[in-house]
Design a protein around this motif. Structure first.
Motif, mmCIF file in Angstrom:
data_model
loop_
_atom_site.group_PDB
_atom_site.id
_atom_site.type_symbol
_atom_site.label_atom_id
_atom_site.label_comp_id
_atom_site.label_asym_id
_atom_site.label_seq_id
_atom_site.Cartn_x
_atom_site.Cartn_y
_atom_site.Cartn_z
ATOM 1 N N SER A 30 26.310 -10.778 -91.345
ATOM 2 C CA SER A 30 27.631 -10.956 -90.446
ATOM 3 C C SER A 30 26.239 -11.470 -89.216
ATOM 4 O O SER A 30 24.920 -10.533 -89.867
ATOM 5 C CB SER A 30 28.604 -10.348 -89.864
ATOM 6 O OG SER A 30 29.590 -10.269 -91.113
ATOM 7 N N GLY A 31 27.129 -12.529 -88.674
ATOM 8 C CA GLY A 31 26.232 -12.986 -87.173
ATOM 9 C C GLY A 31 25.916 -11.914 -86.565
ATOM 10 O O GLY A 31 26.695 -10.955 -86.111
ATOM 11 N N GLN A 32 23.831 -11.557 -86.124
ATOM 12 C CA GLN A 32 23.421 -10.717 -85.540
ATOM 13 C C GLN A 32 22.930 -11.298 -84.030
ATOM 14 O O GLN A 32 23.249 -12.463 -84.179
ATOM 15 C CB GLN A 32 22.857 -10.259 -85.874
ATOM 16 C CG GLN A 32 22.783 -8.789 -87.084
ATOM 17 C CD GLN A 32 24.198 -7.776 -86.297
ATOM 18 O OE1 GLN A 32 23.432 -7.337 -84.777
ATOM 19 N NE2 GLN A 32 24.745 -6.961 -86.907
ATOM 20 N N LEU A 58 18.898 -7.672 -87.958
ATOM 21 C CA LEU A 58 18.953 -7.790 -89.292
ATOM 22 C C LEU A 58 18.377 -7.468 -90.407
ATOM 23 O O LEU A 58 18.817 -6.727 -91.129
ATOM 24 C CB LEU A 58 18.743 -9.239 -89.028
ATOM 25 C CG LEU A 58 19.820 -10.731 -88.474
ATOM 26 C CD1 LEU A 58 18.834 -12.095 -88.757
ATOM 27 C CD2 LEU A 58 21.029 -10.578 -89.496
ATOM 28 N N GLU A 118 22.245 -16.240 -82.297
ATOM 29 C CA GLU A 118 22.764 -15.609 -82.962
ATOM 30 C C GLU A 118 22.354 -16.195 -84.408
ATOM 31 O O GLU A 118 21.968 -17.138 -84.216
ATOM 32 C CB GLU A 118 24.178 -15.881 -82.988
ATOM 33 C CG GLU A 118 25.559 -14.580 -84.120
ATOM 34 C CD GLU A 118 26.639 -14.599 -83.736
ATOM 35 O OE1 GLU A 118 26.688 -14.815 -84.601
ATOM 36 O OE2 GLU A 118 27.118 -15.113 -82.882
ATOM 37 N N ASP A 120 22.786 -15.487 -88.428
ATOM 38 C CA ASP A 120 22.862 -14.575 -90.130
ATOM 39 C C ASP A 120 22.777 -14.902 -90.777
ATOM 40 O O ASP A 120 21.860 -15.975 -91.339
ATOM 41 C CB ASP A 120 24.861 -14.604 -89.895
ATOM 42 C CG ASP A 120 25.482 -16.392 -90.554
ATOM 43 O OD1 ASP A 120 23.683 -17.175 -90.650
ATOM 44 O OD2 ASP A 120 26.215 -17.187 -90.365
#
Length: 126
Positions: A30-32, A58, A118, A120
């Motif tokens: 998922s996006g961080q 990540l 962001e 991912d």
């Protein structure tokens, strides 16, 4: 069969999603954004500090899934200012070795919590 990946070394999900989902040897990250896991607050500092925090987040999720950043097959980078792309490239070289993952970088109008970056990706475990 899906396996949910979760670690306290990365920010907890701030919505209806998991940090990552593993299906077979593939892990969907998922996006961080640059949240500090311990405080769930945005990191203070420069744009470069923000990018490093995202890569650190990540890294933690990759490790919780049994892999490393080097196992990322596809990385997506979202920026609120594509003018920062060269900075992201330089920092990415600190975290990755060749062969580099496939990658996309796009400019978007806004990110959660007013983040400037962001990321991912998709991880393929050895």
């Amino acid at each position: 069969m899906k396996e949910i990946i979760n670690t306290d070394k990365a920010p907890q999900a701030i919505g209806t999603y998991s940090q990552a989902v593993k299906v077979g040897k593939t892990v969907y990250l998922s996006g961080q954004i640059p949240l500090v896991p311990e405080t769930m607050e945005m990191i203070e500092g420069t744009f470069e500090d923000n990018v490093r925090r995202v890569f650190d987040n990540l890294t933690a999720v990759c490790e919780a899934a049994g892999g490393t950043l080097q196992d990322i097959a596809k990385l997506n980078i979202f920026l609120t200012d594509l003018g920062n792309f060269a900075k992201v490239n330089a920092i990415m070289a600190e975290y990755f070795e060749q062969p580099y993952p496939a990658r996309a970088a796009v400019q978007i109008s806004a990110l959660p919590k007013d983040a400037e970056v962001e990321m991912d990706g998709v991880l393929e475990l050895p």
